[in-house]
Design a protein around this motif. Structure first.
Motif, PDB file in Angstrom:
ATOM      1  N   THR A  30     -25.884   2.772 -12.515  1.00  0.00           N
ATOM      2  CA  THR A  30     -25.982   1.169 -13.008  1.00  0.00           C
ATOM      3  C   THR A  30     -26.982   0.450 -12.812  1.00  0.00           C
ATOM      4  O   THR A  30     -27.286  -0.745 -13.284  1.00  0.00           O
ATOM      5  CB  THR A  30     -24.683   0.855 -12.579  1.00  0.00           C
ATOM      6  OG1 THR A  30     -24.498   0.834 -11.145  1.00  0.00           O
ATOM      7  CG2 THR A  30     -23.516   1.509 -13.280  1.00  0.00           C
ATOM      8  N   LEU A  31     -27.684   0.883 -11.606  1.00  0.00           N
ATOM      9  CA  LEU A  31     -28.927   0.090 -11.023  1.00  0.00           C
ATOM     10  C   LEU A  31     -30.228   0.443 -11.978  1.00  0.00           C
ATOM     11  O   LEU A  31     -30.897  -0.618 -11.870  1.00  0.00           O
ATOM     12  CB  LEU A  31     -28.968   0.500  -9.789  1.00  0.00           C
ATOM     13  CG  LEU A  31     -28.087   0.507  -8.463  1.00  0.00           C
ATOM     14  CD1 LEU A  31     -28.666   0.846  -7.147  1.00  0.00           C
ATOM     15  CD2 LEU A  31     -27.955  -1.066  -8.399  1.00  0.00           C
ATOM     16  N   ARG A  32     -30.322   1.194 -12.718  1.00  0.00           N
ATOM     17  CA  ARG A  32     -31.293   1.771 -13.344  1.00  0.00           C
ATOM     18  C   ARG A  32     -32.114   0.481 -14.219  1.00  0.00           C
ATOM     19  O   ARG A  32     -33.092   0.215 -13.868  1.00  0.00           O
ATOM     20  CB  ARG A  32     -31.408   2.948 -14.004  1.00  0.00           C
ATOM     21  CG  ARG A  32     -32.583   3.570 -14.600  1.00  0.00           C
ATOM     22  CD  ARG A  32     -32.295   4.806 -15.429  1.00  0.00           C
ATOM     23  NE  ARG A  32     -31.646   5.898 -14.807  1.00  0.00           N
ATOM     24  CZ  ARG A  32     -30.643   6.450 -15.098  1.00  0.00           C
ATOM     25  NH1 ARG A  32     -30.008   6.372 -16.384  1.00  0.00           N
ATOM     26  NH2 ARG A  32     -30.062   7.265 -14.551  1.00  0.00           N
ATOM     27  N   ALA A  73     -32.002  -2.751 -14.040  1.00  0.00           N
ATOM     28  CA  ALA A  73     -32.448  -3.773 -13.202  1.00  0.00           C
ATOM     29  C   ALA A  73     -33.637  -3.120 -12.323  1.00  0.00           C
ATOM     30  O   ALA A  73     -34.706  -3.809 -12.194  1.00  0.00           O
ATOM     31  CB  ALA A  73     -31.583  -4.155 -12.103  1.00  0.00           C
ATOM     32  N   VAL A  74     -33.591  -2.079 -11.946  1.00  0.00           N
ATOM     33  CA  VAL A  74     -34.819  -1.437 -11.308  1.00  0.00           C
ATOM     34  C   VAL A  74     -35.902  -1.324 -12.235  1.00  0.00           C
ATOM     35  O   VAL A  74     -37.175  -1.667 -11.700  1.00  0.00           O
ATOM     36  CB  VAL A  74     -34.465  -0.042 -10.535  1.00  0.00           C
ATOM     37  CG1 VAL A  74     -35.596   0.579  -9.892  1.00  0.00           C
ATOM     38  CG2 VAL A  74     -33.526  -0.125  -9.704  1.00  0.00           C
ATOM     39  N   SER A 120     -35.341  -6.547  -2.075  1.00  0.00           N
ATOM     40  CA  SER A 120     -34.546  -6.148  -3.143  1.00  0.00           C
ATOM     41  C   SER A 120     -34.373  -4.586  -3.178  1.00  0.00           C
ATOM     42  O   SER A 120     -33.713  -4.057  -3.549  1.00  0.00           O
ATOM     43  CB  SER A 120     -35.258  -6.570  -4.321  1.00  0.00           C
ATOM     44  OG  SER A 120     -36.415  -6.144  -4.708  1.00  0.00           O
ATOM     45  N   THR A 173     -32.990   7.819  -9.692  1.00  0.00           N
ATOM     46  CA  THR A 173     -31.797   7.687 -10.298  1.00  0.00           C
ATOM     47  C   THR A 173     -31.494   8.721 -11.524  1.00  0.00           C
ATOM     48  O   THR A 173     -30.452   9.122 -11.866  1.00  0.00           O
ATOM     49  CB  THR A 173     -31.546   6.220 -10.852  1.00  0.00           C
ATOM     50  OG1 THR A 173     -32.800   5.988 -11.775  1.00  0.00           O
ATOM     51  CG2 THR A 173     -31.741   5.169  -9.830  1.00  0.00           C
ATOM     52  N   ARG A 181     -27.441   0.496  -2.262  1.00  0.00           N
ATOM     53  CA  ARG A 181     -26.462   0.484  -3.268  1.00  0.00           C
ATOM     54  C   ARG A 181     -26.319   1.830  -4.002  1.00  0.00           C
ATOM     55  O   ARG A 181     -25.286   2.337  -4.502  1.00  0.00           O
ATOM     56  CB  ARG A 181     -26.613  -0.626  -4.328  1.00  0.00           C
ATOM     57  CG  ARG A 181     -26.241  -2.061  -3.676  1.00  0.00           C
ATOM     58  CD  ARG A 181     -26.890  -3.165  -4.718  1.00  0.00           C
ATOM     59  NE  ARG A 181     -26.470  -3.288  -5.703  1.00  0.00           N
ATOM     60  CZ  ARG A 181     -26.717  -4.182  -6.856  1.00  0.00           C
ATOM     61  NH1 ARG A 181     -27.839  -4.661  -6.721  1.00  0.00           N
ATOM     62  NH2 ARG A 181     -26.232  -3.958  -8.016  1.00  0.00           N
ATOM     63  N   ASP A 182     -27.709   2.323  -4.123  1.00  0.00           N
ATOM     64  CA  ASP A 182     -27.711   3.665  -4.704  1.00  0.00           C
ATOM     65  C   ASP A 182     -26.820   4.640  -3.864  1.00  0.00           C
ATOM     66  O   ASP A 182     -26.013   5.610  -4.179  1.00  0.00           O
ATOM     67  CB  ASP A 182     -29.150   4.145  -4.638  1.00  0.00           C
ATOM     68  CG  ASP A 182     -29.261   5.729  -5.124  1.00  0.00           C
ATOM     69  OD1 ASP A 182     -28.994   6.013  -6.570  1.00  0.00           O
ATOM     70  OD2 ASP A 182     -29.746   6.442  -4.481  1.00  0.00           O
ATOM     71  N   ASP A 236     -32.125  -3.134  -0.880  1.00  0.00           N
ATOM     72  CA  ASP A 236     -30.733  -3.342  -1.193  1.00  0.00           C
ATOM     73  C   ASP A 236     -30.590  -2.325  -2.404  1.00  0.00           C
ATOM     74  O   ASP A 236     -29.461  -1.957  -2.527  1.00  0.00           O
ATOM     75  CB  ASP A 236     -30.755  -4.500  -1.911  1.00  0.00           C
ATOM     76  CG  ASP A 236     -29.357  -5.104  -2.386  1.00  0.00           C
ATOM     77  OD1 ASP A 236     -28.365  -5.084  -1.396  1.00  0.00           O
ATOM     78  OD2 ASP A 236     -29.120  -5.445  -3.456  1.00  0.00           O
ATOM     79  N   TYR A 237     -31.356  -2.078  -3.160  1.00  0.00           N
ATOM     80  CA  TYR A 237     -31.273  -1.107  -4.335  1.00  0.00           C
ATOM     81  C   TYR A 237     -30.827   0.231  -3.669  1.00  0.00           C
ATOM     82  O   TYR A 237     -29.932   1.132  -4.222  1.00  0.00           O
ATOM     83  CB  TYR A 237     -32.253  -0.841  -5.071  1.00  0.00           C
ATOM     84  CG  TYR A 237     -32.574  -1.818  -6.179  1.00  0.00           C
ATOM     85  CD1 TYR A 237     -31.829  -2.675  -6.689  1.00  0.00           C
ATOM     86  CD2 TYR A 237     -33.964  -2.537  -6.338  1.00  0.00           C
ATOM     87  CE1 TYR A 237     -31.797  -3.501  -7.725  1.00  0.00           C
ATOM     88  CE2 TYR A 237     -34.281  -3.472  -7.294  1.00  0.00           C
ATOM     89  CZ  TYR A 237     -33.172  -3.944  -8.098  1.00  0.00           C
ATOM     90  OH  TYR A 237     -33.214  -5.013  -8.780  1.00  0.00           O
ATOM     91  N   GLY A 264     -26.992   5.519  -8.624  1.00  0.00           N
ATOM     92  CA  GLY A 264     -28.116   4.645  -9.149  1.00  0.00           C
ATOM     93  C   GLY A 264     -28.091   4.484 -10.577  1.00  0.00           C
ATOM     94  O   GLY A 264     -28.808   3.530 -11.235  1.00  0.00           O
TER      95      GLY A 264
END
Length: 452
Positions: free
Chosen positions: A167-169, A171-172, A152, A209, A159-160, A155-156, A165
């Motif tokens: 919008t990922l933050r 979830a991370v 995962s 991020t 996508r970053d 994958d992060y 990053g």
């Protein structure tokens, strides 16, 4: 209390445990609730429902932010958890007498009218949630768990690179806190160390991020957290990586002395580690070159660049490179070398190197392509190649528009400001027209509104 709302009885071993007896005697309910959870498997949501409390109130008690002093609350706890009255300084509870010996039986449950307090409990977690929590608590991280978490993270990062990053933050951060929660248990050393390594990488990714969003204070806090987690398992190469990231952030903050101090500390960590690979050392040497270049130290910059290339030449196919450094491939080495020369004003050396690396860069790395294209445009402009610079900058708008990155926006603004003396030139006019179309299709924003 209706039978349907009753939890399982506390085990005799808990009720006779000296720690439980002492906690009840002084009415230390934070300790009581923790013991009930650990020794009897009764979770906070279950405690809340059985004792007619809210989950938030139970959570505050366990966290030590609240005390329970009212007698009616203490009686509900005794009845809900089946703690004998004498343990809490209460009279003998009705339920302590076996039903068969009771003088008068209770009303059948279907005739009992629920009280207002019980009706309010309808919103509390149900038995299904309790079962899920119990299942989750019983999960034991295994090697496959670690592999899934590392996958995962990969994958992060992908996508970053592609989208930024921000919008990922959430979830991370959520996964970071989940892994840190797993660290509280007792695990076999390989599993525990693996969890620490994963938590450290998630903290670094979170920091990254924030750094990419130019939120430097928050980034520094998470970089520091990553350092602490890596220190727990003496992962010196990863600590070097985090310090190198902090050094790069310092270059963006125009703090070259800090950048140099941080990368020097990173190299010390790498030298102290027997498993610091040539690729790791090459990356660190290039970060050192950045710091020297911002300080304007030409000789030190060239020395650091030579060290980076020398280390890179020693890379072998079977090297045990950690995953976090695999991005530092030959195109990255070349483009960073060009950037370092560019920072020194050596644009004639910088331009062909950046152009070569950009031509070989992974198309999926939208942010990297945008960065390096704007660097190339700036060096071309400094060499007097106005038309070529504007053409390069126009091409850079495509990946720049695809990724959410304040750092990319900053590079775009730098080029736009450097273009000021040439505003009336046809190439500059064409670039500004494309810029307006990219940033504001409806013409509602102008280049001057680009955020720094």
């Amino acid at each position: 209390m209706p039978e349907s709302r009753r939890t399982k009885e506390l085990p005799a071993s808990l009720l006779t445990d000296p720690e439980m007896i002492d906690a009840c005697l002084i009415r230390d309910f934070a300790r009581v609730f923790r013991l009930v959870k650990v020794r009897a498997g009764i979770f906070p949501s279950m405690i809340a429902r059985q004792c007619e409390l809210t989950p938030s109130r139970v959570g505050e008690v366990i966290a030590g932010r609240r005390q329970l002093l009212h007698m009616d609350v203490i009686e509900r706890i005794a009845d809900g958890l089946r703690i004998p009255g004498h343990m809490l300084g209460l009279a003998r509870r009705e339920w302590e007498t076996p039903v068969a010996l009771a003088v008068a039986g209770r009303e059948p449950p279907d005739l009992v009218q629920p009280s207002a307090g019980l009706r309010a409990l309808a919103a509390l977690p149900g038995v299904e949630v309790d079962g899920i929590l119990a299942l989750a608590a019983g999960t034991k991280p295994s090697p496959s768990t670690l592999r899934a978490l590392r996958s995962s993270i990969e994958d992060y990062w992908r996508r970053d690179d592609e989208h930024g990053g921000e919008t990922l933050r959430p979830a991370v951060v959520g996964q970071l806190r989940y892994v840190e929660g797993l660290l509280t248990g007792q695990r076999p050393t390989p599993i525990q160390n693996g969890l620490y390594g994963i938590a450290a990488e998630l903290a670094r990714l979170t920091a990254w991020t924030y750094f990419d969003g130019r939120q430097y204070q928050q980034a520094r806090a998470y970089f520091s957290e990553a350092l602490q987690l890596a220190r727990e398992i003496d992962d010196h190469p990863f600590m070097a990586n985090v310090l190198a990231c902090m050094s790069l952030q310092a270059t963006y903050q125009d703090k070259p002395a800090d950048a140099l101090a941080l990368v020097s500390a990173a190299q010390d960590k790498a030298r102290a580690a027997s498993r610091a690979t040539p690729r790791v050392r090459a990356m660190l040497a290039m970060r050192e070159a950045f710091a020297h270049a911002i300080l304007g130290d030409r000789k030190a910059t060239h020395t650091a660049i030579s060290e980076a290339h020398s280390q890179f030449e020693h890379i072998c196919e079977g090297d045990p490179d950690p995953p976090w450094v695999t991005y530092f491939d030959e195109p990255k080495l070349i483009v960073d070398t060009g950037i370092a020369h560019g920072r020194l004003g050596e644009v004639a050396i910088a331009e062909p190197m950046i152009a070569d690396a950009l031509a070989r860069e992974d198309p999926a790395n939208q942010r990297g392509r945008a960065f390096h294209a704007f660097w190339l445009a700036q060096t071309q402009l400094q060499r007097g190649k106005l038309d070529q610079a504007c053409h390069t900058a126009i091409e850079a708008l495509v990946p720049a528009a695809a990724v959410s990155s304040e750092r990319v926006t900053g590079h775009l603004r730098e080029f736009y400001e450097q273009l000021a003396p040439y505003r009336e030139a046809p190439a500059a006019v064409a670039f500004e027209a494309r810029l307006r179309a990219t940033l504001s299709p409806q013409g509602q924003r102008t280049p001057s509104s680009i955020r720094t």
